[in-house]
Design an enzyme around this catalytic site. Structure first.
Site, mmCIF file in Angstrom:
data_model
loop_
_atom_site.group_PDB
_atom_site.id
_atom_site.type_symbol
_atom_site.label_atom_id
_atom_site.label_comp_id
_atom_site.label_asym_id
_atom_site.label_seq_id
_atom_site.Cartn_x
_atom_site.Cartn_y
_atom_site.Cartn_z
ATOM 1 N N ASP A 3 9.264 25.948 -3.569
ATOM 2 C CA ASP A 3 10.085 26.879 -2.778
ATOM 3 C C ASP A 3 10.959 27.750 -3.675
ATOM 4 O O ASP A 3 10.957 28.977 -3.567
ATOM 5 C CB ASP A 3 11.021 26.099 -1.842
ATOM 6 C CG ASP A 3 10.345 25.690 -0.559
ATOM 7 O OD1 ASP A 3 9.106 25.582 -0.557
ATOM 8 O OD2 ASP A 3 11.058 25.475 0.440
ATOM 9 N N VAL A 48 15.955 28.078 10.175
ATOM 10 C CA VAL A 48 16.292 26.909 9.353
ATOM 11 C C VAL A 48 15.277 25.777 9.595
ATOM 12 O O VAL A 48 14.778 25.608 10.705
ATOM 13 C CB VAL A 48 17.731 26.430 9.714
ATOM 14 C CG1 VAL A 48 18.091 25.157 8.975
ATOM 15 C CG2 VAL A 48 18.732 27.528 9.386
HETATM 16 O O1 PMV Z 1 8.722 22.585 4.440
HETATM 17 P P1 PMV Z 1 8.693 23.464 3.224
HETATM 18 O O2 PMV Z 1 8.131 24.806 3.465
HETATM 19 O O3 PMV Z 1 9.985 23.485 2.490
HETATM 20 O O4 PMV Z 1 7.597 22.894 2.245
HETATM 21 C C1 PMV Z 1 7.604 21.622 1.753
HETATM 22 C C2 PMV Z 1 6.430 21.484 0.855
HETATM 23 C C3 PMV Z 1 6.178 20.063 0.421
HETATM 24 O O5 PMV Z 1 5.037 20.113 -0.433
HETATM 25 C C4 PMV Z 1 5.854 19.184 1.610
HETATM 26 C C5 PMV Z 1 7.360 19.479 -0.332
HETATM 27 C C6 PMV Z 1 7.604 20.094 -1.691
HETATM 28 O O6 PMV Z 1 8.689 19.843 -2.233
HETATM 29 O O7 PMV Z 1 6.734 20.789 -2.232
#
Ligand code: PMV
Length: 328
Positions: free
Chosen positions: A167, A117
């Site tokens: 994501d 997580v």
């Molecule tokens: O921490 P992660 O893997 O959920 O990635 C976040 C990526 C960001 O570019 C920092 C934020 C986003 O919403 O894309």
């Protein structure tokens, strides 16, 4: 949980969703620049949905010690809210089977996961994708990838403030994605497979915080941050080209440069820098933090034969866990 009555028919539906890792472009992607992300199939979320004689929608997620009926959860609960979204989704056509949450039977949802997580592997989005897929097919009302992606994005917004949407996209489509916020989804295929070692600092780092900090800095010094984001955009564009044309060895230098830019955005940390340094010293072709930063994961590009020794070097330098994954 009540027990099932003899003679009851058991409907059981399973779905799973992979983890993900961002190769290039995190943070800049929030500001409309391209980013590259790939699924990581070594870790995943599994969801089972079955009917139950106990009334209501029962959720069991032992990994977070959650055993509760849906209506007892607060409205902003990450899992509860995604289930409610599916049950009230305008995308769902009427159920031909009559199975549903409002009938005599209840529903039991069992969630298990091997994705750590808050570490940049997309655990939240993967839980949402797996729940939506399992629940909608249990209700016999399957959704398209596009609809799933939109529902997950809505949930991501609840929890991450201003997510770019990368994501949910890479996890829903389970393919390498070249992502620009608000643009049609582009998937890509490597011309030649390549190997990445993922190293986890073991430090949970909420993405919302680093994204919020970058926003404050961007507001204060917009020109400088726009320049940083433009440099990242060039890196992502070149990286896609090298990947598609089968020259992944050229990604190493781009990773190193992307890491420097992320340091300038203030989202690295001593622990991430130590792992990046250790990977390079052990022979990685390049390395960078991945995801929100401040903790969570870093990635290193390696020749396949060196993957194990780079993983070991990362562990000696403090990585709590390593994953070797081939991008193909
Ligand atoms: O921490 P992660 O893997 O959920 O990635 C976040 C990526 C960001 O570019 C920092 C934020 C986003 O919403 O894309």
């Amino acid at each position: 949980m009540g027990s099932r009555r003899p003679g009851d028919l058991l409907f059981l539906v399973k779905a799973s969703a992979p983890g993900k890792i961002i190769l290039f472009g995190e943070h800049a992607v929030v500001y409309g620049r391209p980013a590259l992300a790939v699924p990581v199939n070594q870790v995943q979320v599994d969801v089972e949905v079955l009917n139950s004689s106990a009334q209501g929608v029962w959720i069991h997620a032992p990994i977070i010690d959650l055993h509760a009926e849906l209506s007892t959860l607060p409205p902003d609960h990450p899992i509860g809210s995604v289930i409610l979204k599916v049950l009230s989704s305008p995308f769902l056509p009427p159920s031909p089977s009559g199975r549903g949450a409002g009938g005599e039977d209840g529903i039991e949802i069992r969630i298990s996961s091997t994705i750590p997580v808050a570490s940049g592997l997309g655990s939240g989005a993967a839980v949402s994708v797996a729940i939506i897929c399992a629940l909608s097919s249990f209700l016999n009302r399957p959704l398209t990838n596009e609809q799933i992606n939109e529902l997950v994005f809505e949930t991501e917004k609840l929890h991450h403030g201003t997510p770019s949407g990368i994501d949910n996209t890479v996890i829903t489509y389970n393919m390498p994605v070249y992502y620009i916020k608000g643009k049609p989804i582009e998937t890509f295929k490597p011309g030649k497979p390549f190997t990445i070692v993922i190293g986890d600092t073991g430090i949970p780092a909420p993405t919302k915080e680093s994204v919020g900090d970058v926003r404050r800095l961007w507001l204060r010094d917009t020109n400088r941050f726009e320049t940083l984001f433009n440099e990242v955009a060039q890196i992502s564009t070149m990286a896609r080209h090298f990947i598609e044309t089968g020259r992944p060895e050229l990604l190493g230098e781009l990773m190193d440069h992307n890491h420097e830019l992320l340091q300038q955005m203030t989202v690295s940390s001593p622990e991430l820098d130590a792992l990046v340094h250790a990977a390079r010293k052990a022979g990685a072709l390049g390395a960078k933090l991945s995801g929100g930063g401040r903790g969570g994961n870093m990635i290193a590009l390696v020749e396949q034969a060196r993957a194990e020794s780079v993983a070991q070097a990362l562990q000696s330098a403090g990585a709590k866990r390593t994953i070797i994954t081939e991008i193909k």
